[in-house]
Design an enzyme around this catalytic site. Structure first.
Site, PDB file in Angstrom:
ATOM      1  N   ARG A 184      -9.200  11.239  -1.204  1.00  0.00           N
ATOM      2  CA  ARG A 184      -9.289  11.598   0.210  1.00  0.00           C
ATOM      3  C   ARG A 184      -8.125  12.480   0.653  1.00  0.00           C
ATOM      4  NH1 ARG A 184     -12.865   8.325   3.064  1.00  0.00           N
ATOM      5  NH2 ARG A 184     -13.743   6.618   1.851  1.00  0.00           N
TER       6      ARG A 184
ATOM      7  N   GLN B 163       0.844  -1.192   0.000  1.00  0.00           N
ATOM      8  CA  GLN B 163       0.000   0.000   0.000  1.00  0.00           C
ATOM      9  C   GLN B 163       0.883   1.247   0.000  1.00  0.00           C
ATOM     10  OE1 GLN B 163      -2.207   2.747   0.180  1.00  0.00           O
ATOM     11  NE2 GLN B 163      -3.678   1.538   1.346  1.00  0.00           N
TER      12      GLN B 163
ATOM     13  N   ARG C 179       0.355   4.215   1.056  1.00  0.00           N
ATOM     14  CA  ARG C 179       0.294   4.997   2.286  1.00  0.00           C
ATOM     15  C   ARG C 179       0.898   4.185   3.422  1.00  0.00           C
ATOM     16  NH1 ARG C 179      -5.114   7.225   5.443  1.00  0.00           N
ATOM     17  NH2 ARG C 179      -4.030   8.661   6.841  1.00  0.00           N
TER      18      ARG C 179
ATOM     19  N   GLU D  59      -7.818   0.881   4.370  1.00  0.00           N
ATOM     20  CA  GLU D  59      -7.025   0.443   5.525  1.00  0.00           C
ATOM     21  C   GLU D  59      -7.289   1.310   6.754  1.00  0.00           C
ATOM     22  OE1 GLU D  59      -2.409  -0.243   7.008  1.00  0.00           O
ATOM     23  OE2 GLU D  59      -2.851  -0.243   4.852  1.00  0.00           O
TER      24      GLU D  59
ATOM     25  N   ARG E 299     -10.115   2.697   7.620  1.00  0.00           N
ATOM     26  CA  ARG E 299     -11.366   2.230   8.220  1.00  0.00           C
ATOM     27  C   ARG E 299     -11.174   0.888   8.924  1.00  0.00           C
ATOM     28  NH1 ARG E 299     -14.607   2.368   3.024  1.00  0.00           N
ATOM     29  NH2 ARG E 299     -12.634   3.142   2.171  1.00  0.00           N
TER      30      ARG E 299
ATOM     31  N   ASN F 145      -6.695   7.183  -2.307  1.00  0.00           N
ATOM     32  CA  ASN F 145      -5.936   8.107  -1.479  1.00  0.00           C
ATOM     33  C   ASN F 145      -5.937   9.528  -2.034  1.00  0.00           C
ATOM     34  OD1 ASN F 145      -4.796   6.561   0.797  1.00  0.00           O
ATOM     35  ND2 ASN F 145      -3.850   5.338  -0.791  1.00  0.00           N
TER      36      ASN F 145
END
Length: 214
Positions: free
Chosen positions: A102, A20, A22, A63, A65, A99
Site C-alpha cells: 500500500r 507496528q 507504521r 490498523e 481501516r 504496508n
C-alpha cells in the site's frame, strides 16, 4: 471469542499492535476512509491475532481501516482471525508486506522495520529482500537512510527531503560535506539528480585531513 476464520467482533475488543512499524496516520485520509465506510460498509476485513496477555485481538494488518471504522462510529469490525501462534518475525513480515503493497510506510519507518527483521532473524539485507520478495537494492537504499543524522531522517519522513536524495546524501563520507547539501535539499534547491552528481564528484576527490579526522 469468535471462531477461526472470518467474522465480526466488537471494535473495542480490537487494539493496535504497539510494535507496528507504521506509527503515523494521516487524519485527512482516516476521515475520507471513514466516510467511505459509512456509505459503503467495510469492504475488506482486517487481520488480527488473539493476545492472551491483553485479553483482546491484536491487529496484524489493517490498523488504518480499524481507525477509520472507529471514526465512522461502527460498533463492530470484520476480521480474519489468526488462530495459530505467530512469531514476532512472522507478524512483522506480514505487517511490512501489507504496508509495502500500500506504500503506507514512511521511508525511515521502513528502514527501521527492515533492521528489526535483520536483528530478530540474524539476517542480512539480501535475506530480508528475499523474504519480502522485494529487490535487494530497495533494502540497501532504505537502510542507508539510517546513516543520516536524526534530524535529517525526520526531514526525509516528512517529505522535506526525498528518500532518493536522502540516500545520495548518506553516501557522503563526512558531516562537513553533507551539511550544505542537506540545507539545499530541504530548501528545494537540490534535485535528486543534482545530489547524485555532487556526491559522485565528491567521492572521487580524496577527503581532506580534517574530513578524515571525523
Amino acid at each position: 471469542r469468535p471462531s477461526a476464520g472470518f467474522g465480526k467482533v466488537a471494535i473495542d475488543q480490537v487494539v493496535p499492535d504497539p510494535q507496528q512499524p507504521r506509527v503515523e496516520f494521516s487524519t485527512d485520509a482516516i476521515e475520507r476512509l471513514a466516510a467511505s465506510i459509512r456509505d459503503q460498509g467495510q469492504l475488506s476485513p482486517i487481520r488480527v491475532r488473539w493476545s492472551a496477555e491483553l485479553g483482546k485481538w491484536l491487529i496484524i494488518a489493517g490498523e488504518r481501516r480499524w481507525r477509520a471504522t472507529k471514526h465512522a462510529g461502527l460498533s463492530t469490525i470484520e476480521c480474519y482471525f489468526h488462530e495459530q501462534e505467530l512469531s514476532r518475525s512472522q507478524v512483522l513480515e506480514q505487517q511490512l508486506i501489507e504496508n509495502l503493497l500500500r506504500e503506507d510506510l514512511k521511508p525511515v519507518e521502513e528502514a527501521r522495520a527492515f533492521t528489526e527483521l535483520m536483528t530478530i532473524n540474524g539476517w542480512n539485507g539480501k535475506q530480508v529482500a528475499e523474504s519480502l520478495r522485494i529487490p535487494s537494492s530497495k533494502v540497501s537504499r532504505s537502510l542507508a537512510l539510517l546513516r543520516l543524522p536524526a534530524e535529517v531522517q525526520a526531514q526525509v519522513d516528512h517529505g522535506q527531503i526525498s528518500a532518493r536524495t536522502g540516500y545520495e546524501l548518506s553516501r557522503l563520507p563526512s558531516d562537513s560535506l553533507q551539511t550544505p547539501l542537506i540545507a539545499d535539499a530541504a530548501a528545494g534547491k537540490l534535485t535528486h539528480t543534482q545530489a547524485a552528481e555532487l556526491v559522485r564528484k565528491s567521492r572521487k576527490r580524496k577527503p581532506s585531513r580534517r574530513d578524515r579526522a571525523k
